[in-house]
Design a protein around this motif. Structure first.
Motif, PDB file in Angstrom:
ATOM      1  N   ASN A   9      79.764 -39.854-128.254  1.00  0.00           N
ATOM      2  CA  ASN A   9      80.544 -41.039-128.625  1.00  0.00           C
ATOM      3  C   ASN A   9      80.146 -42.254-127.799  1.00  0.00           C
ATOM      4  OD1 ASN A   9      82.124 -39.844-130.636  1.00  0.00           O
ATOM      5  ND2 ASN A   9      83.520 -38.999-129.113  1.00  0.00           N
ATOM      6  N   PHE A  10      79.065 -42.147-127.069  1.00  0.00           N
ATOM      7  CA  PHE A  10      78.591 -43.258-126.240  1.00  0.00           C
ATOM      8  C   PHE A  10      77.071 -43.310-126.297  1.00  0.00           C
ATOM      9  CE2 PHE A  10      79.651 -39.511-123.759  1.00  0.00           C
ATOM     10  CZ  PHE A  10      78.455 -39.211-123.126  1.00  0.00           C
ATOM     11  N   GLY A  11      76.538 -44.494-126.103  1.00  0.00           N
ATOM     12  CA  GLY A  11      75.093 -44.677-126.078  1.00  0.00           C
ATOM     13  C   GLY A  11      74.509 -44.181-124.772  1.00  0.00           C
ATOM     14  N   LEU A  12      73.230 -43.915-124.785  1.00  0.00           N
ATOM     15  CA  LEU A  12      72.524 -43.444-123.602  1.00  0.00           C
ATOM     16  C   LEU A  12      71.216 -44.212-123.464  1.00  0.00           C
ATOM     17  CD1 LEU A  12      72.913 -39.615-124.249  1.00  0.00           C
ATOM     18  CD2 LEU A  12      73.978 -40.874-122.375  1.00  0.00           C
ATOM     19  N   GLN A  13      70.565 -44.021-122.338  1.00  0.00           N
ATOM     20  CA  GLN A  13      69.225 -44.558-122.133  1.00  0.00           C
ATOM     21  C   GLN A  13      68.311 -43.404-121.753  1.00  0.00           C
ATOM     22  OE1 GLN A  13      70.012 -47.594-119.123  1.00  0.00           O
ATOM     23  NE2 GLN A  13      69.245 -49.078-120.612  1.00  0.00           N
ATOM     24  N   SER A  22      66.900 -47.316-125.636  1.00  0.00           N
ATOM     25  CA  SER A  22      68.348 -47.267-125.820  1.00  0.00           C
ATOM     26  C   SER A  22      68.658 -46.346-126.991  1.00  0.00           C
ATOM     27  CB  SER A  22      68.911 -48.658-126.101  1.00  0.00           C
ATOM     28  OG  SER A  22      68.732 -49.472-124.970  1.00  0.00           O
ATOM     29  N   ILE A  23      69.545 -45.412-126.760  1.00  0.00           N
ATOM     30  CA  ILE A  23      69.931 -44.423-127.760  1.00  0.00           C
ATOM     31  C   ILE A  23      71.326 -44.782-128.263  1.00  0.00           C
ATOM     32  CG2 ILE A  23      70.408 -41.979-128.145  1.00  0.00           C
ATOM     33  CD1 ILE A  23      68.437 -41.404-125.839  1.00  0.00           C
ATOM     34  N   PRO A  24      71.459 -45.042-129.571  1.00  0.00           N
ATOM     35  CA  PRO A  24      72.776 -45.424-130.097  1.00  0.00           C
ATOM     36  C   PRO A  24      73.763 -44.255-130.091  1.00  0.00           C
ATOM     37  CG  PRO A  24      71.239 -45.099-131.898  1.00  0.00           C
ATOM     38  CD  PRO A  24      70.452 -44.949-130.623  1.00  0.00           C
ATOM     39  N   GLY A  50      70.526 -41.252-119.098  1.00  0.00           N
ATOM     40  CA  GLY A  50      71.610 -41.828-118.325  1.00  0.00           C
ATOM     41  C   GLY A  50      72.388 -42.883-119.063  1.00  0.00           C
ATOM     42  N   LYS A  51      73.331 -43.437-118.321  1.00  0.00           N
ATOM     43  CA  LYS A  51      74.197 -44.491-118.832  1.00  0.00           C
ATOM     44  C   LYS A  51      74.557 -45.373-117.646  1.00  0.00           C
ATOM     45  CE  LYS A  51      78.636 -45.001-121.154  1.00  0.00           C
ATOM     46  NZ  LYS A  51      78.344 -45.854-122.263  1.00  0.00           N
TER      47      LYS A  51
END
Length: 134
Positions: A41-45, A70-72, A114-115
Motif C-alpha cells: 500500500n506504499f511506494g518503494l525505491q 521509484s516503484i508505485p 527502501g522508502k
C-alpha cells in the motif's frame, strides 16, 4: 504505522524487449525488461540488484546494477536489466528455448529496497516455468 511495516515481496509478472547488446564467444550481453507488481500500500525505491540467473538448473549469467527506480504502490513497474551471459552455458539452453519449450527459470540473489532513504537488503529466490519466443 505503515512506515514501520516490512514490505511484502514483489511479484514477478513477465519479461519483454529481449535484445542483444554485445555478442561474443565466451560472454555476451543482453538487455531485457522485467515486469513486477508491488502489492504494498506504499511506494518503494529500488536501489540495487545482484542476481544470478539459471535455466533448467544451468547457470546462465549474472546481473549487478545500481538503480534509482521509484516503484508505485499497488502497481506494475518495469525493471530494465543488463545480463552478462556465460555463452558456454547458454549454448546448452539455447535449443530448447528457441524451440519454444518451457524451461525452468531460477533467479537468486539480493535486491536493496527502501522508502524515505531507509534501505534494506532482501533475498530473491524466484523459480518458475517460462516459455521464450524469439
Amino acid at each position: 504505522m505503515t512506515s514501520c511495516r516490512e514490505p511484502k515481496e514483489l511479484e514477478y509478472r513477465d519479461f519483454k524487449n529481449l535484445s542483444s547488446e554485445k555478442l561474443g564467444f565466451s560472454t555476451s550481453t543482453f538487455k531485457l525488461d522485467l515486469i513486477y507488481y508491488n502489492p504494498n500500500n506504499f511506494g518503494l525505491q529500488l536501489k540495487r540488484t545482484d542476481l544470478d540467473i539459471y535455466i533448467d538448473s544451468n547457470y546462465l549469467g549474472h546481473t549487478a546494477q545500481d538503480y534509482q527506480i521509484s516503484i508505485p504502490r499497488r502497481g506494475e513497474f518495469t525493471l530494465p536489466m543488463i545480463i552478462e551471459v556465460d555463452m558456454k552455458n547458454a549454448y546448452k539452453n539455447a535449443i530448447p528455448a528457441l524451440m519454444g519449450k518451457e524451461v525452468m527459470v531460477k533467479i537468486t540473489g539480493k535486491i536493496k529496497l527502501g522508502k524515505a532513504n531507509v534501505f534494506k537488503t532482501f533475498d530473491v529466490n524466484y523459480e518458475g516455468k517460462q516459455k521464450f519466443s524469439f
